[in-house]
Design a protein around this motif. Structure first.
Motif, mmCIF file in Angstrom:
data_model
loop_
_atom_site.group_PDB
_atom_site.id
_atom_site.type_symbol
_atom_site.label_atom_id
_atom_site.label_comp_id
_atom_site.label_asym_id
_atom_site.label_seq_id
_atom_site.Cartn_x
_atom_site.Cartn_y
_atom_site.Cartn_z
ATOM 1 N N TYR A 216 0.819 -1.219 0.000
ATOM 2 C CA TYR A 216 0.000 0.000 0.000
ATOM 3 C C TYR A 216 0.856 1.274 0.000
ATOM 4 N N ALA A 217 2.176 1.093 0.108
ATOM 5 C CA ALA A 217 3.107 2.239 0.073
ATOM 6 C C ALA A 217 2.822 3.242 1.191
ATOM 7 N N LEU A 218 2.494 2.735 2.387
ATOM 8 C CA LEU A 218 2.154 3.632 3.491
ATOM 9 C C LEU A 218 2.959 3.308 4.760
ATOM 10 N N ALA A 219 4.257 3.047 4.585
ATOM 11 C CA ALA A 219 5.081 2.684 5.757
ATOM 12 C C ALA A 219 5.075 3.796 6.799
ATOM 13 N N GLY A 220 4.994 5.047 6.345
ATOM 14 C CA GLY A 220 5.043 6.175 7.282
ATOM 15 C C GLY A 220 3.754 6.373 8.072
ATOM 16 N N LEU A 221 2.679 5.699 7.661
ATOM 17 C CA LEU A 221 1.386 5.896 8.341
ATOM 18 C C LEU A 221 1.242 4.995 9.576
ATOM 19 N N LYS A 240 -3.890 -5.226 24.211
ATOM 20 C CA LYS A 240 -3.898 -3.808 23.805
ATOM 21 C C LYS A 240 -4.495 -2.939 24.910
ATOM 22 N N ASN A 241 -5.624 -3.373 25.445
ATOM 23 C CA ASN A 241 -6.279 -2.559 26.466
ATOM 24 C C ASN A 241 -5.450 -2.474 27.742
ATOM 25 N N SER A 242 -4.604 -3.488 27.963
ATOM 26 C CA SER A 242 -3.744 -3.447 29.147
ATOM 27 C C SER A 242 -2.645 -2.404 28.992
ATOM 28 N N PHE A 243 -2.272 -2.095 27.739
ATOM 29 C CA PHE A 243 -1.307 -1.014 27.513
ATOM 30 C C PHE A 243 -2.021 0.335 27.394
ATOM 31 N N ASN A 244 -3.344 0.312 27.417
ATOM 32 C CA ASN A 244 -4.159 1.506 27.191
ATOM 33 C C ASN A 244 -3.716 2.229 25.926
ATOM 34 N N SER A 245 -3.480 1.447 24.864
ATOM 35 C CA SER A 245 -2.984 2.106 23.651
ATOM 36 C C SER A 245 -4.117 2.341 22.663
ATOM 37 N N TYR A 246 -4.049 3.513 22.038
ATOM 38 C CA TYR A 246 -4.993 3.824 20.959
ATOM 39 C C TYR A 246 -4.350 3.341 19.683
ATOM 40 N N PRO A 247 -4.934 2.388 19.004
ATOM 41 C CA PRO A 247 -4.178 1.814 17.900
ATOM 42 C C PRO A 247 -3.923 2.785 16.754
ATOM 43 N N ILE A 248 -4.925 3.431 16.250
ATOM 44 C CA ILE A 248 -4.727 4.164 15.004
ATOM 45 C C ILE A 248 -5.149 5.619 15.201
ATOM 46 N N ASP A 249 -4.263 6.559 14.843
ATOM 47 C CA ASP A 249 -4.631 7.960 15.011
ATOM 48 C C ASP A 249 -5.618 8.379 13.916
ATOM 49 N N LYS A 250 -6.215 9.562 14.107
ATOM 50 C CA LYS A 250 -7.324 9.950 13.225
ATOM 51 C C LYS A 250 -6.898 10.130 11.767
ATOM 52 N N LEU A 251 -5.714 10.710 11.558
ATOM 53 C CA LEU A 251 -5.279 10.920 10.176
ATOM 54 C C LEU A 251 -4.947 9.589 9.511
ATOM 55 N N ALA A 252 -4.308 8.712 10.290
ATOM 56 C CA ALA A 252 -3.970 7.393 9.748
ATOM 57 C C ALA A 252 -5.242 6.603 9.417
ATOM 58 N N MET A 253 -6.262 6.754 10.250
ATOM 59 C CA MET A 253 -7.546 6.067 9.982
ATOM 60 C C MET A 253 -8.080 6.491 8.617
#
Ligand code: PMP
Length: 355
Positions: A216-221, A240-253
């Motif tokens: 997809y040529a999106l390594a930077g995303l 994932k929830n144990s790290f409380n991490s948000y997987p994907i930021d809004k722009l990347a989404m």
């Protein structure tokens, strides 16, 4: 090293990522990125994203993206897990699905991040040597430890060899290995390998990981995902929830969803890479190289009369960077990412001058 470090970190040999040079004007064929830009529709979606809402956290479940991925593969959203690149997905896989009493199995020559996760998370492992022709033999996995293991993982096609395992062999493995998870890392699947995603409905212990960094040529995303039975996905969500991490930021989404929708573009640039790859293999083999047939966006090649480390250094002097691994069995090989036709022509010209 300080006395404040944990024992695990003291003993850890961290993964060394491929170089991201600061110099421009280099022909960069060392980290398997795409030589083409991402889908123009993905770029437009990022540009059009509602930046007003950036003060708010993103959706912690990335629901919209999961729906897009599920639709692409004919699955449901609860069969999809997403992360910041497939490396993050894999980190959760090691912790959530591969940490058991029995050792996990993977090839001796493979993606060099796997042993790092094992060390970091204290996961026992057994390396299974690749055959002489660098192929994976599934019967070796079934024989190991009388068939007992804590899980099996390998990329298909494998890295850094680029060699693919036929789907029927993966099915053989799944049929005979029902008590642990089999993870197929399909980072490079779009360059000519049959995907194991089609087997997910039949095998509840199969997890397949994908990335938007290569085809997809999106390594930077930084977007990757895993698909599998909802029960496997639930384990990953727990981690994932144990790290409380948000997987994907809004722009990347926004970018990822538009890129996934633009399958025509994906096919177009993947086909271009495949065509250039076959031409490059032919040109290098004419110069005496021995190249493993590749199903990836890179090739793995060696010249019987020229030292790989020296070749790599000489190419660098000509501003072309390729990947050389100082590892047993493969230290005479070079891994070369497929660039544009022009970049590959420049590579062949430079190699001719060096030889
Ligand atoms: N799996 C394999 C086999 C890879 O080569 C890579 C890229 N280094 C990854 C996963 C991770 O890719 P990303 O984190 O960019 O999705």
């Amino acid at each position: 090293m300080s006395r404040f470090w944990s024992k695990t970190v003291k003993e850890l040999t961290p993964y060394v990522p491929g170089e991201q040079p600061k110099l421009s004007q280099l022909i960069k064929l060392n980290t398997n990125e795409s030589p083409y830009g991402p889908s123009p529709k993905a770029l437009a979606a990022i540009a059009a994203a509602n930046t007003e809402t950036l003060r708010l956290y993103p959706d912690p479940n990335s629901d919209a993206l999961k729906q897009s991925i599920a639709k692409l593969h004919g699955l449901t959203a609860n069969q999809v897990f997403v992360g910041n690149g497939s490396d993050e997905v894999l980190a959760h896989v090691f912790l959530g699905l591969l940490k058991h009493e029995d050792p996990i199995l993977f090839p001796d020559i493979t993606y060099s991040f796997y042993p790092v996760y094992c060390k970091l998370y204290s996961i026992a492992l057994d390396n299974i040597p690749l055959s002489d022709d660098f192929s994976i033999s599934v019967t070796d996995y079934l024989k190991k430890n009388n068939g007992r293991n804590g899980g099996i993982i390998f990329p298909n096609p494998n890295a850094p060899t680029g060699k693919a395992l036929p789907l029927k062999d993966i099915e053989t493995l799944l049929q005979s290995n029902k008590d642990s998870v089999v993870v197929i890392d399909e980072a490079y699947v779009d360059f000519g390998t049959s995907s194991a995603v089609s087997l997910i409905k039949q095998y509840n212990n199969l997890l397949v990981t994908h990335t938007l960094s290569k085809s997809y040529a999106l390594a930077g995303l930084r977007v990757g995902y895993a698909v599998g039975h909802p029960d496997l996905i639930e384990a990953l969500e727990r981690v994932k929830n144990s790290f409380n991490s948000y997987p994907i930021d809004k722009l990347a989404m926004a970018g990822a969803m538009a890129a996934i929708e633009d399958q025509d573009y994906l096919k177009k640039i993947s086909q271009a890479v495949i065509k250039t790859r076959e031409n490059l293999i032919q040109s290098l083999n004419t110069l005496g190289f021995e190249t493993i047939p590749s199903s990836a966006n890179f090739i793995f090649t060696k010249h019987p009369k020229h030292d790989a480390a020296k070749l790599s250094a000489a190419l660098r002097e000509k501003h072309i960077i390729v990947r050389h691994f100082k590892l047993p069995r493969i230290d005479q090989h070079l891994r070369i990412t497929i660039g544009t036709d022009q970049q590959c022509d420049a590579l062949v010209k430079a190699i001719k001058e060096i030889l």
